[in-house]
Design an enzyme around this catalytic site. Sequence first.
Site, PDB file in Angstrom:
ATOM      1  N   SER A 191      -9.251 -25.791  23.056  1.00  0.00           N
ATOM      2  CA  SER A 191      -7.800 -25.699  22.865  1.00  0.00           C
ATOM      3  C   SER A 191      -7.414 -24.704  21.775  1.00  0.00           C
ATOM      4  O   SER A 191      -6.292 -24.212  21.758  1.00  0.00           O
ATOM      5  CB  SER A 191      -7.254 -27.082  22.523  1.00  0.00           C
ATOM      6  OG  SER A 191      -7.894 -27.563  21.354  1.00  0.00           O
ATOM      7  N   CYS A 226      -9.353 -21.939  21.068  1.00  0.00           N
ATOM      8  CA  CYS A 226     -10.208 -20.753  21.248  1.00  0.00           C
ATOM      9  C   CYS A 226      -9.433 -19.560  21.742  1.00  0.00           C
ATOM     10  O   CYS A 226      -8.582 -19.687  22.626  1.00  0.00           O
ATOM     11  CB  CYS A 226     -11.270 -21.016  22.299  1.00  0.00           C
ATOM     12  SG  CYS A 226     -12.300 -22.385  21.937  1.00  0.00           S
ATOM     13  N   ASP A 284     -18.356 -28.867  26.815  1.00  0.00           N
ATOM     14  CA  ASP A 284     -17.724 -28.717  25.496  1.00  0.00           C
ATOM     15  C   ASP A 284     -16.431 -27.916  25.576  1.00  0.00           C
ATOM     16  O   ASP A 284     -16.452 -26.732  25.915  1.00  0.00           O
ATOM     17  CB  ASP A 284     -18.746 -28.004  24.579  1.00  0.00           C
ATOM     18  CG  ASP A 284     -18.146 -27.645  23.234  1.00  0.00           C
ATOM     19  OD1 ASP A 284     -17.199 -28.329  22.811  1.00  0.00           O
ATOM     20  OD2 ASP A 284     -18.642 -26.685  22.612  1.00  0.00           O
ATOM     21  N   GLY A 291     -11.877 -28.007  26.135  1.00  0.00           N
ATOM     22  CA  GLY A 291     -10.921 -28.009  27.237  1.00  0.00           C
ATOM     23  C   GLY A 291     -10.588 -29.378  27.794  1.00  0.00           C
ATOM     24  O   GLY A 291      -9.836 -29.481  28.756  1.00  0.00           O
ATOM     25  N   GLY A 307      -9.721 -23.892  14.841  1.00  0.00           N
ATOM     26  CA  GLY A 307     -10.932 -23.375  15.463  1.00  0.00           C
ATOM     27  C   GLY A 307     -11.899 -22.941  14.375  1.00  0.00           C
ATOM     28  O   GLY A 307     -11.475 -22.491  13.311  1.00  0.00           O
ATOM     29  N   ARG A 346     -21.187 -18.469  13.328  1.00  0.00           N
ATOM     30  CA  ARG A 346     -21.068 -18.941  14.710  1.00  0.00           C
ATOM     31  C   ARG A 346     -20.680 -17.791  15.640  1.00  0.00           C
ATOM     32  O   ARG A 346     -20.964 -17.793  16.823  1.00  0.00           O
ATOM     33  CB  ARG A 346     -20.002 -20.041  14.729  1.00  0.00           C
ATOM     34  CG  ARG A 346     -19.806 -20.677  16.054  1.00  0.00           C
ATOM     35  CD  ARG A 346     -18.937 -21.917  15.942  1.00  0.00           C
ATOM     36  NE  ARG A 346     -19.158 -22.751  17.099  1.00  0.00           N
ATOM     37  CZ  ARG A 346     -18.490 -22.636  18.242  1.00  0.00           C
ATOM     38  NH1 ARG A 346     -17.525 -21.762  18.352  1.00  0.00           N
ATOM     39  NH2 ARG A 346     -18.782 -23.415  19.258  1.00  0.00           N
TER      40      ARG A 346
HETATM   41  P1  XMP Z   1     -11.256 -28.646  22.399  1.00  0.00           P
HETATM   42  O1  XMP Z   1     -10.592 -28.137  23.637  1.00  0.00           O
HETATM   43  O2  XMP Z   1     -11.875 -29.971  22.586  1.00  0.00           O
HETATM   44  O3  XMP Z   1     -12.454 -27.609  22.129  1.00  0.00           O
HETATM   45  O4  XMP Z   1     -10.341 -28.583  21.231  1.00  0.00           O
HETATM   46  C1  XMP Z   1     -13.390 -27.786  21.098  1.00  0.00           C
HETATM   47  C2  XMP Z   1     -14.495 -26.771  21.240  1.00  0.00           C
HETATM   48  O5  XMP Z   1     -14.012 -25.433  21.080  1.00  0.00           O
HETATM   49  C3  XMP Z   1     -15.042 -24.614  20.538  1.00  0.00           C
HETATM   50  N1  XMP Z   1     -14.489 -23.913  19.368  1.00  0.00           N
HETATM   51  C4  XMP Z   1     -14.056 -22.646  19.389  1.00  0.00           C
HETATM   52  N2  XMP Z   1     -14.106 -21.710  20.346  1.00  0.00           N
HETATM   53  N3  XMP Z   1     -13.004 -20.190  18.893  1.00  0.00           N
HETATM   54  C5  XMP Z   1     -13.595 -20.457  20.085  1.00  0.00           C
HETATM   55  O6  XMP Z   1     -13.628 -19.564  20.944  1.00  0.00           O
HETATM   56  C6  XMP Z   1     -12.919 -21.091  17.890  1.00  0.00           C
HETATM   57  O7  XMP Z   1     -12.379 -20.823  16.828  1.00  0.00           O
HETATM   58  C7  XMP Z   1     -13.498 -22.379  18.140  1.00  0.00           C
HETATM   59  N4  XMP Z   1     -13.640 -23.477  17.368  1.00  0.00           N
HETATM   60  C8  XMP Z   1     -14.246 -24.413  18.158  1.00  0.00           C
HETATM   61  C9  XMP Z   1     -16.196 -25.509  20.178  1.00  0.00           C
HETATM   62  O8  XMP Z   1     -17.180 -25.365  21.172  1.00  0.00           O
HETATM   63  C10 XMP Z   1     -15.568 -26.879  20.161  1.00  0.00           C
HETATM   64  O9  XMP Z   1     -16.474 -27.920  20.390  1.00  0.00           O
END
Ligand code: XMP
Length: 496
Positions: free
Chosen positions: A313, A315, A348, A350, A397, A411
């Site tokens: 969400s 990303c 993981d 979405g 994020g 990361r």
């Molecule tokens: P949800 O949709 O559950 O997603 O909020 C959590 C997952 O998103 C990833 N994640 C990121 N992906 N930029 C990205 O492209 C970011 O800044 C970021 N931070 C987290 C990660 O896999 C997490 O579990």
Amino acid sequence: DGWACDNMMSQGVCYTYDDVIFHPGHIYFGAHEVDLTTNVTRKIKLRTPVVSSPMDTVTESGMAITMALMGGMGFVHYNNTVEEQAFHVMRVKRHRLGFDIKPIVMPPTATIMEMDLLRDANAFTCIVVTDTGKMFGKFLGLVTSKEVDFESDHLKTLGDVMTKDVTILPEGTTGETAYDLIKNKKQDAVVVNDASGAFLGIATREFYKESRTFPPLGAPTVDEQGRLRCGAAVGTREGDKQRVARLVEVGVDAVVLDSSQGDSTFQLDMLRFLKKTYPDLQVIGGNIVTSSQAQRLIDAGADGLRVGMGSGSICTTQEVCAVGRGQAAAVYHTARFCNKLGVPTIADGGVQNSGHIVKALALGASCVMGGSMFAGTAEAPGEYFIVNGQRVKKYRGMGSLEAMTKGSESRYYGDTQALKIAQGVSGTVKDKGSVRRTVPFMTQAVKQGFQDLGAKDIPGVRELLYKGDIRVEGRTQAAQKEGGVHDMVSYERRPW
Ligand code: XMP
């Protein structure tokens, strides 16, 4: 009618959860008969197929303890020092059932005013005072409303007002013994210290009263010694080897190699090193979205794989870097490949509702990882604050500029000397209450989804889908709109 999933997923379109819908199957059992037992890694079993993401606004010890108590598991983030991360893992491993999940610990030098500020942001009734202001510091006393209600000088320190008249129990005391003392001996709180006087845990009357309002927890995720299981994220740099060494020392059960694009030489080298050095440690690789990426990481020894790129969400990876995959397609293709090799996949990012969890599991994932579904809960790190009249918590994020400034750029293979390119955003999410409430609702909803599909468990739902017995179709935008709430002036619903 409808399509076999394989036909639908081989059309050159990458679908995500909302794009697909399953036709109902035949119901021949009650939802309570559905068993969601699964594996998050080759060796770690879960009763609840949900884990919390290693993000600094999602998983520290409070979240990881609660997730494990509910049959899932939490992965502690690593946007912190090695000692801070080890502290959180240690808290999970030393937590005992029946004791407070997130005790508030402060040093004796903190003032009543400072305590009040913390109390405004988090509802709690009892503050533990230790010499370090942290768990495992030397226990000094307690501060409850009795100590401060009639105190007018709020610049007094907790050391001045705390009570030492506290029942102290030895290490190893069970939650039942503590509960018995609170109930029958009318104590407000009892404390457990180790032989050296270090604070290990507190059981309070408030906690028991509050726990009664939550649905039963189910079977916790525990190791062979009955301790809660805990995961942690690490990077793939040379220095991360020391981090893992310390995490292993404090009993971590699994580490996840945290990269937005896991198919790299760095990750393959780290995987081989960790599997050789710590054969008992479960190592999760990722993130990946294709079977060829999966193949390389499995060859290097991965015990589980995290699937998803740009679907989270928060990303922006797909927009910034033009790489990724719609999450339903990513899960289907990678999980189908990994399931043949007996390697669990974690869907993981979405996940916005219980229907998405049903879809991820039916498409082949062994469990789902959530960030936004757990952000904003009482167990998530950080305090609540008010924005436009709404109680919110921060959610960001790990690729947001804000988080990267704290260290998470590895990361994204960020080079600190170069320009920082954000691949995520930071913001706020609504107060979602306790995960102790949301996870049981979520799990029950998933069971009802399985019942509708005619599947009694996770291997069963997969088999139905692979055989083409679960029929699948794409949804147009209008069908998606129709499938949500529409034509209402106002309405209320729980997020889960
Ligand atoms: P949800 O949709 O559950 O997603 O909020 C959590 C997952 O998103 C990833 N994640 C990121 N992906 N930029 C990205 O492209 C970011 O800044 C970021 N931070 C987290 C990660 O896999 C997490 O579990």
